[in-house]
Motif scaffolding. Structure first.
Motif, PDB file in Angstrom:
ATOM      1  N   ALA A  77      33.722  33.805  21.363  1.00 38.49           N
ATOM      2  CA  ALA A  77      34.498  34.957  20.878  1.00 38.49           C
ATOM      3  C   ALA A  77      35.834  34.463  20.356  1.00 38.49           C
ATOM      4  CB  ALA A  77      34.716  35.965  22.010  1.00 38.49           C
ATOM      5  N   ASN A  78      36.444  35.264  19.475  1.00 37.91           N
ATOM      6  CA  ASN A  78      37.780  34.892  19.006  1.00 37.91           C
ATOM      7  C   ASN A  78      38.832  35.369  19.997  1.00 37.91           C
ATOM      8  OD1 ASN A  78      38.333  37.652  18.507  1.00 37.91           O
ATOM      9  ND2 ASN A  78      37.568  37.512  16.408  1.00 37.91           N
ATOM     10  N   SER A  79      40.087  35.049  19.723  1.00 35.24           N
ATOM     11  CA  SER A  79      41.153  35.342  20.681  1.00 35.24           C
ATOM     12  C   SER A  79      41.349  36.837  20.906  1.00 35.24           C
ATOM     13  CB  SER A  79      42.464  34.715  20.207  1.00 35.24           C
ATOM     14  OG  SER A  79      42.828  35.186  18.927  1.00 35.24           O
ATOM     15  N   THR A  80      41.197  37.636  19.854  1.00 38.37           N
ATOM     16  CA  THR A  80      41.385  39.083  19.994  1.00 38.37           C
ATOM     17  C   THR A  80      40.314  39.686  20.900  1.00 38.37           C
ATOM     18  OG1 THR A  80      42.376  39.227  17.782  1.00 38.37           O
ATOM     19  CG2 THR A  80      41.597  41.270  18.772  1.00 38.37           C
ATOM     20  N   ILE A  81      39.064  39.267  20.699  1.00 38.70           N
ATOM     21  CA  ILE A  81      37.970  39.748  21.552  1.00 38.70           C
ATOM     22  C   ILE A  81      38.207  39.326  22.999  1.00 38.70           C
ATOM     23  CG2 ILE A  81      35.505  39.578  22.054  1.00 38.70           C
ATOM     24  CD1 ILE A  81      36.074  41.214  19.579  1.00 38.70           C
ATOM     25  N   ALA A  82      38.648  38.083  23.184  1.00 41.93           N
ATOM     26  CA  ALA A  82      38.899  37.591  24.539  1.00 41.93           C
ATOM     27  C   ALA A  82      40.003  38.399  25.222  1.00 41.93           C
ATOM     28  CB  ALA A  82      39.275  36.114  24.501  1.00 41.93           C
ATOM     29  N   GLU A  83      41.074  38.684  24.489  1.00 45.60           N
ATOM     30  CA  GLU A  83      42.201  39.428  25.067  1.00 45.60           C
ATOM     31  C   GLU A  83      41.798  40.846  25.460  1.00 45.60           C
ATOM     32  OE1 GLU A  83      45.190  38.494  25.849  1.00 45.60           O
ATOM     33  OE2 GLU A  83      45.460  36.564  24.863  1.00 45.60           O
ATOM     34  N   ILE A  84      41.099  41.534  24.565  1.00 46.96           N
ATOM     35  CA  ILE A  84      40.763  42.927  24.870  1.00 46.96           C
ATOM     36  C   ILE A  84      39.654  43.003  25.926  1.00 46.96           C
ATOM     37  CG2 ILE A  84      38.987  43.301  23.080  1.00 46.96           C
ATOM     38  CD1 ILE A  84      40.404  46.062  22.619  1.00 46.96           C
ATOM     39  N   THR A  85      38.799  41.992  25.988  1.00 46.03           N
ATOM     40  CA  THR A  85      37.794  41.948  27.054  1.00 46.03           C
ATOM     41  C   THR A  85      38.468  41.740  28.403  1.00 46.03           C
ATOM     42  OG1 THR A  85      36.157  41.024  25.517  1.00 46.03           O
ATOM     43  CG2 THR A  85      35.683  40.826  27.865  1.00 46.03           C
ATOM     44  N   ALA A  86      39.502  40.906  28.423  1.00 42.70           N
ATOM     45  CA  ALA A  86      40.259  40.683  29.659  1.00 42.70           C
ATOM     46  C   ALA A  86      40.921  41.971  30.120  1.00 42.70           C
ATOM     47  CB  ALA A  86      41.314  39.594  29.437  1.00 42.70           C
ATOM     48  N   LEU A  87      41.476  42.714  29.184  1.00 44.05           N
ATOM     49  CA  LEU A  87      42.110  43.993  29.513  1.00 44.05           C
ATOM     50  C   LEU A  87      41.074  44.992  30.011  1.00 44.05           C
ATOM     51  CD1 LEU A  87      44.362  46.088  29.583  1.00 44.05           C
ATOM     52  CD2 LEU A  87      44.040  46.417  27.110  1.00 44.05           C
ATOM     53  N   ARG A  88      39.965  45.076  29.293  1.00 47.11           N
ATOM     54  CA  ARG A  88      38.913  46.026  29.681  1.00 47.11           C
ATOM     55  C   ARG A  88      38.401  45.756  31.091  1.00 47.11           C
ATOM     56  NH1 ARG A  88      33.203  47.239  26.430  1.00 47.11           N
ATOM     57  NH2 ARG A  88      32.134  48.240  28.166  1.00 47.11           N
ATOM     58  N   ARG A  89      38.132  44.501  31.395  1.00 47.02           N
ATOM     59  CA  ARG A  89      37.622  44.157  32.720  1.00 47.02           C
ATOM     60  C   ARG A  89      38.662  44.458  33.793  1.00 47.02           C
ATOM     61  NH1 ARG A  89      34.409  44.798  36.312  1.00 47.02           N
ATOM     62  NH2 ARG A  89      33.811  43.090  37.688  1.00 47.02           N
ATOM     63  N   GLY A  90      39.909  44.159  33.500  1.00 45.56           N
ATOM     64  CA  GLY A  90      40.969  44.449  34.457  1.00 45.56           C
ATOM     65  C   GLY A  90      41.114  45.936  34.719  1.00 45.56           C
ATOM     66  N   LEU A  91      41.016  46.738  33.682  1.00 43.63           N
ATOM     67  CA  LEU A  91      41.107  48.189  33.837  1.00 43.63           C
ATOM     68  C   LEU A  91      39.960  48.730  34.681  1.00 43.63           C
ATOM     69  CD1 LEU A  91      42.212  49.360  30.271  1.00 43.63           C
ATOM     70  CD2 LEU A  91      43.475  49.681  32.402  1.00 43.63           C
ATOM     71  N   GLU A  92      38.774  48.193  34.467  1.00 40.09           N
ATOM     72  CA  GLU A  92      37.619  48.630  35.260  1.00 40.09           C
ATOM     73  C   GLU A  92      37.849  48.356  36.748  1.00 40.09           C
ATOM     74  OE1 GLU A  92      34.179  47.848  31.816  1.00 40.09           O
ATOM     75  OE2 GLU A  92      34.577  46.362  33.374  1.00 40.09           O
ATOM     76  N   LEU A  93      38.397  47.190  37.060  1.00 42.56           N
ATOM     77  CA  LEU A  93      38.656  46.827  38.454  1.00 42.56           C
ATOM     78  C   LEU A  93      39.766  47.682  39.066  1.00 42.56           C
ATOM     79  CD1 LEU A  93      38.393  42.954  38.120  1.00 42.56           C
ATOM     80  CD2 LEU A  93      36.828  44.441  39.367  1.00 42.56           C
ATOM     81  N   VAL A  94      40.797  47.943  38.275  1.00 40.89           N
ATOM     82  CA  VAL A  94      41.885  48.800  38.754  1.00 40.89           C
ATOM     83  C   VAL A  94      41.358  50.198  39.068  1.00 40.89           C
ATOM     84  CG1 VAL A  94      44.020  49.970  38.055  1.00 40.89           C
ATOM     85  CG2 VAL A  94      43.738  47.529  37.607  1.00 40.89           C
ATOM     86  N   LEU A  95      40.517  50.721  38.185  1.00 44.38           N
ATOM     87  CA  LEU A  95      39.942  52.053  38.375  1.00 44.38           C
ATOM     88  C   LEU A  95      39.044  52.082  39.611  1.00 44.38           C
ATOM     89  CD1 LEU A  95      39.829  54.867  37.043  1.00 44.38           C
ATOM     90  CD2 LEU A  95      37.786  54.097  35.811  1.00 44.38           C
ATOM     91  N   GLU A  96      38.235  51.057  39.771  1.00 40.73           N
ATOM     92  CA  GLU A  96      37.329  50.985  40.929  1.00 40.73           C
ATOM     93  C   GLU A  96      38.089  50.976  42.252  1.00 40.73           C
ATOM     94  OE1 GLU A  96      34.924  47.531  40.472  1.00 40.73           O
ATOM     95  OE2 GLU A  96      33.963  48.243  38.620  1.00 40.73           O
ATOM     96  N   ASN A  97      39.274  50.403  42.262  1.00 42.70           N
ATOM     97  CA  ASN A  97      40.060  50.282  43.491  1.00 42.70           C
ATOM     98  C   ASN A  97      40.985  51.468  43.736  1.00 42.70           C
ATOM     99  OD1 ASN A  97      39.848  47.398  44.947  1.00 42.70           O
ATOM    100  ND2 ASN A  97      39.456  47.155  42.750  1.00 42.70           N
ATOM    101  N   GLY A  98      40.971  52.440  42.834  1.00 42.14           N
ATOM    102  CA  GLY A  98      41.716  53.667  43.055  1.00 42.14           C
ATOM    103  C   GLY A  98      43.216  53.575  42.846  1.00 42.14           C
ATOM    104  N   TRP A  99      43.677  52.569  42.114  1.00 38.02           N
ATOM    105  CA  TRP A  99      45.107  52.491  41.801  1.00 38.02           C
ATOM    106  C   TRP A  99      45.400  53.402  40.618  1.00 38.02           C
ATOM    107  CZ3 TRP A  99      43.356  46.924  42.196  1.00 38.02           C
ATOM    108  CH2 TRP A  99      43.469  46.469  43.519  1.00 38.02           C
ATOM    109  N   ASN A 100      46.378  54.282  40.776  1.00 38.91           N
ATOM    110  CA  ASN A 100      46.555  55.365  39.807  1.00 38.91           C
ATOM    111  C   ASN A 100      47.766  55.249  38.885  1.00 38.91           C
ATOM    112  OD1 ASN A 100      44.287  57.051  40.452  1.00 38.91           O
ATOM    113  ND2 ASN A 100      45.308  57.505  42.400  1.00 38.91           N
ATOM    114  N   ASP A 101      48.798  54.553  39.329  1.00 40.83           N
ATOM    115  CA  ASP A 101      49.974  54.343  38.477  1.00 40.83           C
ATOM    116  C   ASP A 101      49.977  52.874  38.076  1.00 40.83           C
ATOM    117  OD1 ASP A 101      50.958  57.022  38.718  1.00 40.83           O
ATOM    118  OD2 ASP A 101      51.625  56.511  40.748  1.00 40.83           O
TER     119      ASP A 101
END
Length: 207
Positions: free
Chosen positions: A87-111
């Motif tokens: 993947a290129n750098s843009t795909i890598a960056e947004i995939t990193a963000l997406r995965r992090g958001l999924e984990l944050v949501l799963e753990n119930g952190w709201n702010d």
């Protein structure tokens, strides 16, 4: 001898000076630029902060992602890393963000405070800019569907020197055969960076 020097054509003289002096002037200007002090900043009480990063290596764009979540005390809550293939750098960056958001949501952190060192991506997210790449748009749509799930969410850009922990996780992702998540205790490779961030260590960014 001095008289001979004076009769040189002005055009030749100026060109000669430009050739010799310009690189020197550029070097001197760069040398005298003040370095920028960069620190990782703690989120406010009740907030969690996600730092994310993507990494690409080699001509074939072998990519990996990583990120780290910490609280207002700079305590390590969660870290993640994985290889994502080519993947290129843009795909890598947004995939990193997406995965992090999924984990944050799963753990119930709201702010949530989202922070990365890819300014273009941060601008796309924060200003809701349109992108032409269909794969980026697909990830972006998923990111935009997660963000409203939080009570509060901000996204900011930080220089790489303030994103060292996430960068380290992303580098580690290249060596992993499967996605890996660390909870409460960071891996040894990241421990010193997490401690330095918590202490407010200043890292100088050379311009």
């Amino acid at each position: 001898m001095c008289h001979c020097l004076l009769i040189l054509k002005p055009t030749f003289s100026l060109r000669f000076q430009n050739i010799i002096q310009n690189p020197v002037c550029i070097f001197i200007r760069r040398w005298h630029k003040e370095p920028i002090p960069v620190t990782w900043e703690k989120p406010d009480i009740g907030w969690t902060k996600l730092n994310f990063d993507g990494s690409c290596k080699g001509r074939k764009w072998k990519a990996s992602i990583g990120g780290v979540v910490r609280n207002h005390k700079a305590e390590f809550l969660l870290g993640y890393a994985e290889s994502i293939g080519h993947a290129n750098s843009t795909i890598a960056e947004i995939t990193a963000l997406r995965r992090g958001l999924e984990l944050v949501l799963e753990n119930g952190w709201n702010d949530v405070w989202l922070e990365g060192d890819a300014k273009t991506l941060v601008d796309i997210i924060s200003r809701r800019r349109q992108v032409r790449c269909m794969e980026v748009q697909r990830h972006l749509s998923h990111v935009n569907s997660i963000i409203p799930e939080f009570n509060n969410c901000i996204v900011t850009h930080v220089y790489r020197e303030g994103n060292r922990a996430a960068d380290k996780f992303a580098q580690m992702g290249h060596q992993l055969k499967k996605p890996t998540i660390w909870r409460l205790i960071p891996p040894e490779e990241v421990l010193s960076i997490v401690d330095e961030d918590a202490q407010g260590k200043i890292v100088l960014r050379r311009r």
